[in-house]
Design a protein around this motif. Structure first.
Motif, PDB file in Angstrom:
ATOM      1  N   GLU A  25      -9.037 -26.924  -6.617  1.00 32.99           N
ATOM      2  CA  GLU A  25      -7.865 -27.611  -6.077  1.00 32.99           C
ATOM      3  C   GLU A  25      -8.182 -28.431  -4.836  1.00 32.99           C
ATOM      4  N   HIS A  26      -9.253 -28.079  -4.129  1.00 33.44           N
ATOM      5  CA  HIS A  26      -9.572 -28.750  -2.855  1.00 33.44           C
ATOM      6  C   HIS A  26     -11.030 -29.208  -2.864  1.00 33.44           C
ATOM      7  N   PRO A  27     -11.310 -30.374  -3.426  1.00 34.85           N
ATOM      8  CA  PRO A  27     -12.696 -30.863  -3.547  1.00 34.85           C
ATOM      9  C   PRO A  27     -13.436 -30.981  -2.215  1.00 34.85           C
ATOM     10  N   HIS A  28     -12.683 -31.143  -1.112  1.00 37.30           N
ATOM     11  CA  HIS A  28     -13.355 -31.266   0.182  1.00 37.30           C
ATOM     12  C   HIS A  28     -14.130 -29.996   0.542  1.00 37.30           C
ATOM     13  N   LEU A  29     -13.711 -28.847   0.001  1.00 36.26           N
ATOM     14  CA  LEU A  29     -14.456 -27.605   0.232  1.00 36.26           C
ATOM     15  C   LEU A  29     -15.839 -27.680  -0.414  1.00 36.26           C
ATOM     16  N   LEU A  30     -15.907 -28.299  -1.597  1.00 37.63           N
ATOM     17  CA  LEU A  30     -17.179 -28.471  -2.294  1.00 37.63           C
ATOM     18  C   LEU A  30     -18.079 -29.449  -1.552  1.00 37.63           C
ATOM     19  N   THR A  31     -17.505 -30.569  -1.125  1.00 35.30           N
ATOM     20  CA  THR A  31     -18.288 -31.574  -0.402  1.00 35.30           C
ATOM     21  C   THR A  31     -18.910 -30.979   0.844  1.00 35.30           C
ATOM     22  N   ASN A  32     -18.166 -30.124   1.519  1.00 44.86           N
ATOM     23  CA  ASN A  32     -18.621 -29.517   2.769  1.00 44.86           C
ATOM     24  C   ASN A  32     -19.840 -28.613   2.583  1.00 44.86           C
ATOM     25  N   ILE A  33     -20.039 -28.072   1.373  1.00 39.53           N
ATOM     26  CA  ILE A  33     -21.197 -27.190   1.128  1.00 39.53           C
ATOM     27  C   ILE A  33     -22.237 -27.832   0.217  1.00 39.53           C
ATOM     28  N   GLY A  34     -21.983 -29.090  -0.195  1.00 34.33           N
ATOM     29  CA  GLY A  34     -22.987 -29.815  -0.968  1.00 34.33           C
ATOM     30  C   GLY A  34     -22.957 -29.559  -2.453  1.00 34.33           C
ATOM     31  N   ILE A  35     -21.783 -29.323  -3.029  1.00 32.47           N
ATOM     32  CA  ILE A  35     -21.648 -29.151  -4.473  1.00 32.47           C
ATOM     33  C   ILE A  35     -20.781 -30.290  -5.012  1.00 32.47           C
ATOM     34  N   ASP A  36     -21.224 -30.899  -6.121  1.00 34.84           N
ATOM     35  CA  ASP A  36     -20.527 -32.059  -6.664  1.00 34.84           C
ATOM     36  C   ASP A  36     -19.246 -31.690  -7.404  1.00 34.84           C
ATOM     37  N   ASP A  37     -19.312 -30.626  -8.193  1.00 36.50           N
ATOM     38  CA  ASP A  37     -18.186 -30.315  -9.078  1.00 36.50           C
ATOM     39  C   ASP A  37     -18.073 -28.805  -9.241  1.00 36.50           C
ATOM     40  N   ALA A  38     -16.846 -28.285  -9.180  1.00 36.60           N
ATOM     41  CA  ALA A  38     -16.637 -26.839  -9.304  1.00 36.60           C
ATOM     42  C   ALA A  38     -17.106 -26.317 -10.658  1.00 36.60           C
ATOM     43  N   SER A  39     -17.112 -27.167 -11.675  1.00 35.33           N
ATOM     44  CA  SER A  39     -17.547 -26.729 -13.008  1.00 35.33           C
ATOM     45  C   SER A  39     -19.041 -26.437 -13.050  1.00 35.33           C
ATOM     46  N   ASN A  40     -19.772 -26.873 -12.026  1.00 38.15           N
ATOM     47  CA  ASN A  40     -21.217 -26.612 -11.969  1.00 38.15           C
ATOM     48  C   ASN A  40     -21.535 -25.181 -11.537  1.00 38.15           C
ATOM     49  N   ILE A  41     -20.509 -24.447 -11.074  1.00 40.66           N
ATOM     50  CA  ILE A  41     -20.736 -23.084 -10.584  1.00 40.66           C
ATOM     51  C   ILE A  41     -20.797 -22.119 -11.764  1.00 40.66           C
ATOM     52  N   GLU A  42     -21.935 -21.469 -11.916  1.00 39.35           N
ATOM     53  CA  GLU A  42     -22.118 -20.520 -13.009  1.00 39.35           C
ATOM     54  C   GLU A  42     -21.607 -19.132 -12.650  1.00 39.35           C
ATOM     55  N   GLU A  43     -21.967 -18.642 -11.454  1.00 34.23           N
ATOM     56  CA  GLU A  43     -21.525 -17.308 -11.047  1.00 34.23           C
ATOM     57  C   GLU A  43     -21.508 -17.172  -9.530  1.00 34.23           C
ATOM     58  N   PHE A  44     -20.748 -16.199  -9.052  1.00 34.70           N
ATOM     59  CA  PHE A  44     -20.690 -15.873  -7.630  1.00 34.70           C
ATOM     60  C   PHE A  44     -21.676 -14.734  -7.344  1.00 34.70           C
ATOM     61  N   LEU A  45     -22.322 -14.811  -6.207  1.00 36.39           N
ATOM     62  CA  LEU A  45     -23.277 -13.785  -5.783  1.00 36.39           C
ATOM     63  C   LEU A  45     -22.810 -13.218  -4.447  1.00 36.39           C
ATOM     64  N   PHE A  46     -22.406 -11.953  -4.456  1.00 30.76           N
ATOM     65  CA  PHE A  46     -21.940 -11.303  -3.225  1.00 30.76           C
ATOM     66  C   PHE A  46     -23.118 -10.538  -2.624  1.00 30.76           C
ATOM     67  N   MET A  59     -22.509  -9.089   5.197  1.00 27.91           N
ATOM     68  CA  MET A  59     -21.785  -9.561   4.022  1.00 27.91           C
ATOM     69  C   MET A  59     -21.830 -11.080   3.941  1.00 27.91           C
ATOM     70  N   GLY A  60     -22.110 -11.574   2.765  1.00 28.64           N
ATOM     71  CA  GLY A  60     -22.130 -13.006   2.522  1.00 28.64           C
ATOM     72  C   GLY A  60     -21.681 -13.304   1.107  1.00 28.64           C
ATOM     73  N   VAL A  61     -21.544 -14.603   0.793  1.00 26.56           N
ATOM     74  CA  VAL A  61     -21.169 -15.030  -0.560  1.00 26.56           C
ATOM     75  C   VAL A  61     -21.941 -16.306  -0.886  1.00 26.56           C
ATOM     76  N   ALA A  62     -22.557 -16.316  -2.055  1.00 26.61           N
ATOM     77  CA  ALA A  62     -23.253 -17.500  -2.543  1.00 26.61           C
ATOM     78  C   ALA A  62     -22.797 -17.769  -3.971  1.00 26.61           C
ATOM     79  N   VAL A  63     -23.153 -18.944  -4.476  1.00 27.40           N
ATOM     80  CA  VAL A  63     -22.886 -19.258  -5.879  1.00 27.40           C
ATOM     81  C   VAL A  63     -24.166 -19.760  -6.528  1.00 27.40           C
ATOM     82  N   LYS A  64     -24.304 -19.444  -7.777  1.00 24.59           N
ATOM     83  CA  LYS A  64     -25.427 -19.950  -8.576  1.00 24.59           C
ATOM     84  C   LYS A  64     -24.909 -21.074  -9.455  1.00 24.59           C
ATOM     85  N   LEU A  65     -25.564 -22.238  -9.398  1.00 28.03           N
ATOM     86  CA  LEU A  65     -25.142 -23.386 -10.186  1.00 28.03           C
ATOM     87  C   LEU A  65     -25.766 -23.339 -11.582  1.00 28.03           C
ATOM     88  N   ASN A  66     -25.274 -24.185 -12.439  1.00 25.12           N
ATOM     89  CA  ASN A  66     -25.780 -24.225 -13.808  1.00 25.12           C
ATOM     90  C   ASN A  66     -27.261 -24.575 -13.864  1.00 25.12           C
TER      91      ASN A  66
END
Length: 630
Positions: free
Chosen positions: A149-170, A308-315
């Motif tokens: 819903e908020h693409p600026h959050l993606l831009t701020n962390i260097g991700i082009d598209d939310a659909s590129n996120i495969e999984e969350f890593l806690f 505690m942290g949170v990361a995402v793994k891209l496709n």
């Protein structure tokens, strides 16, 4: 031996692989399912391995039953409805617990395959592990929605598209501190305090049995796939001596063991395993181990800083830390990172009961021992200088050359905190802050928010509270100033729940997504307050009475001074006030017992605070009195 198994990775949980490994390791004679109740206690239902192998698929699907009234699930698993199912977790690592007092052959020992599990009551998952799992799933669900819903959050962390996120890593990890000592040795408080003040023990080289036990523990951690990073001396301790038998005597040392981060749920399981490895290894060398938060009064307690942290793994396989901004030199945190930190701080009154849940834990959280006393964070003096402030509640850990290192260090937990519930409540708090600030596009706005003064009204944070400080909380502020700037902090278990009850909005944060439920919170509260009352009545008050009785008159007329007489009169007065009942007035101990037995918990909490103050004054006064004697 090369074929000895110590753990079974989740990727190897096929029935065929498990069967093959167990048949190749006949020393594994038992299987046990390890559930974790709301008190952080683990189950150990030992079953012969033959039964497990006979119907492995059914066992893993249906688990085993236990008497839930015997674990910490009050108001849920009652005497009239006590059946609880232990359902194996097939997505976690399984460990083999070896009994080194029970040889299988000349080179191996009898082992038990311990399988982490969930506790299920009437179809509801009611254990600590399942609460954490729900919190992680809910966090991922809501943050995925926010990123779409908020693409600026993606831009701020260097991700082009939310659909590129495969999984969350806690990503999470804990640091385990503990004390070891030779049995039946009493601690010399003055020597320990002096050694601590002189900084004689921190990172000092370990010796003798302590060194050997520490090294063996670290070696074992590696065999279990828990990647140890270091083991070292902590600030507490004094030098041991060598007896006539050539063995170490009078060992009193504080140690710390750290290991690499992992998935949050696995981090909780790893901590339980490491505590067991520490206990078994050090006791095999004749040393007592305690994970108590404050085992020795007036000396540094043991913490368990939780990262505690949170990361995402891209496709494409790339991993992005959600807390790190795209430009590390420009901002402390990403927009999501700022939101997470704001939420952790604002909601801490709802989180704290799951972090600090015992009198022992509160005894550690005192000024002067590098333990946090205020709800405040440190970011660093500037973006290019990472924070090293050890006086705050939450530290921002970051490395300009490694964006993956960005995480939050919660400094209030202790080795007996329920890590699953600490992380579950913390991630719920973080999520609240992320969702409340996700519309904000400028990181500077959020940096200003966390840096606001107590007088400034916040966008999300409360007025009359300051949430960031780069100064030394203990030395640069008086107790009165700390209270005015950072808010009043609880001093007892009852205080903690009283603050909790006063913050209905923050309580609701825990309930979001049905991560916690009202029934689970009520059960936890009942269990925690019951333990608080029991410990006061049957451990703390009797222990304090024994201490008071040890304060005996030691001066005589010939060698005494007026100062000795005056001090002893003060000691007598305090002793009587604490212990001695009269026709006119009951002693403080009696009034505290009566308040607890009558359910007057608010009164009991105030009396406990008074007891703590007087006991501290009495110990200091008696120490001065004894030092002045010839």
């Amino acid at each position: 031996m090369s074929d000895t198994i110590y753990y079974i990775d989740p990727k190897r949980h096929s029935l065929q692989e498990i069967s093959t490994m167990l048949k190749n390791n006949p020393q594994v004679k038992f299987v046990s399912v390890m559930g974790v109740d709301l008190g952080g206690n683990t189950t150990d239902a030992k079953i012969p391995i033959e039964i497990f192998l006979t119907d492995m698929e059914g066992f893993l699907k249906n688990g085993v039953q236990t008497d839930g009234s015997s674990v910490v699930l009050p108001e849920i698993a009652t005497l009239g409805d006590a059946k609880v199912d232990l359902l194996p977790d097939t997505e976690s690592s399984w460990f083999v617990d070896y009994n080194y007092d029970n040889p299988y052959d000349e080179k191996r020992y009898v082992g038990t395959l311990r399988i982490p599990a969930f506790l299920v009551h009437n179809g509801n998952f009611v254990d600590s592990r399942s609460i954490l799992k729900r919190s992680l799933n809910f966090f991922e669900e809501k943050v995925r929605e926010a990123l779409k819903e908020h693409p600026h959050l993606l831009t701020n962390i260097g991700i082009d598209d939310a659909s590129n996120i495969e999984e969350f890593l806690f990503t999470a990890a804990t640091e385990l501190e503990f004390w070891v000592k030779t049995p039946e040795d009493s601690e010399d408080i003055e020597k320990l305090s002096t050694s601590q003040n002189l900084k004689e023990q921190y990172w000092k080289r370990t010796q003798g049995t302590v060194r050997t036990a520490l090294e063996k523990t670290i070696e074992l951690m590696g065999k279990y796939g828990i990647e140890p990073e270091m083991g070292h001396k902590e600030v507490g301790g004094i030098n041991s001596t060598i007896g006539i038998n050539g063995k170490q005597n009078h060992v009193v040392e504080q140690l710390e063991i750290d290991w690499k981060y992992s998935d949050a749920l696995q981090a909780g399981d790893n901590e339980i395993l490491v505590r067991e490895l520490v206990y078994d290894t050090f006791t095999s060398f004749g040393l007592e181990v305690t994970f108590a938060a404050k085992p020795i009064a007036d000396v540094a307690g043991s913490g368990e800083h939780t990262h505690m942290g949170v990361a995402v793994k891209l496709n494409n396989g790339k991993i992005i830390n959600l807390f790190s901004p795209k430009e590390m030199d420009n901002d402390y945190l990403s927009l999501i990172g700022y939101g997470g930190l704001l939420g952790l701080l604002k909601n801490y009154e709802a989180i704290n009961p799951f972090v600090t849940s015992s009198t022992d834990a509160f005894n550690r959280l005192k000024p002067g021992f590098e333990a946090p006393v205020c709800t405040v964070a440190s970011l660093g003096n500037d973006v290019k200088t990472p924070s090293r402030n050890r006086s705050i509640l939450v530290g921002l850990i970051r490395d300009l050359t490694n964006p993956m290192a960005t995480r939050f260090e919660l400094r209030s937990p202790n080795p007996l905190s329920n890590t699953y519930l600490v992380m579950a409540s913390s991630y719920q708090g973080m999520l609240d802050g992320i969702l409340a600030t996700m519309h904000i596009e400028d990181p500077q706005t959020l940096e200003n928010e966390i840096s606001k003064s107590a007088q400034t009204e916040g966008i999300y944070l409360e007025q009359n509270r300051q949430y960031r400080c780069e100064q030394d909380i203990f030395h640069d502020f008086s107790a009165h100033e700390r209270s005015n700037l950072f808010g009043k902090t609880p001093e007892t278990v009852w205080d903690n729940f009283h603050f909790f009850q006063q913050n209905e909005e923050k309580q609701a944060t825990l309930l979001n997504g049905n991560v916690f439920t009202k029934a689970l919170i009520s059960s936890y509260k009942t269990a925690t307050l019951d333990r608080w009352k029991e410990e006061l009545l049957h451990r703390i008050i009797p222990s304090n009475m024994e201490v008071v009785r040890e304060f005996v008159k030691s001066h005589n007329i010939e060698g005494s001074t007026d100062l000795d007489v005056v001090r002893w009169e003060k000691i007598l007065k305090l002793r009587s006030y604490l212990v001695k009942d009269s026709l006119e007035q009951s002693s403080l101990f009696t009034r505290l017992r009566d308040a607890l037995n009558d359910g007057q918990l608010d009164k009991a909490s105030e009396l406990q605070k008074e007891m703590n103050c007087i006991m501290s004054e009495l110990r200091n006064l008696y120490s001065s009195y004894k030092r002045n004697l010839i």
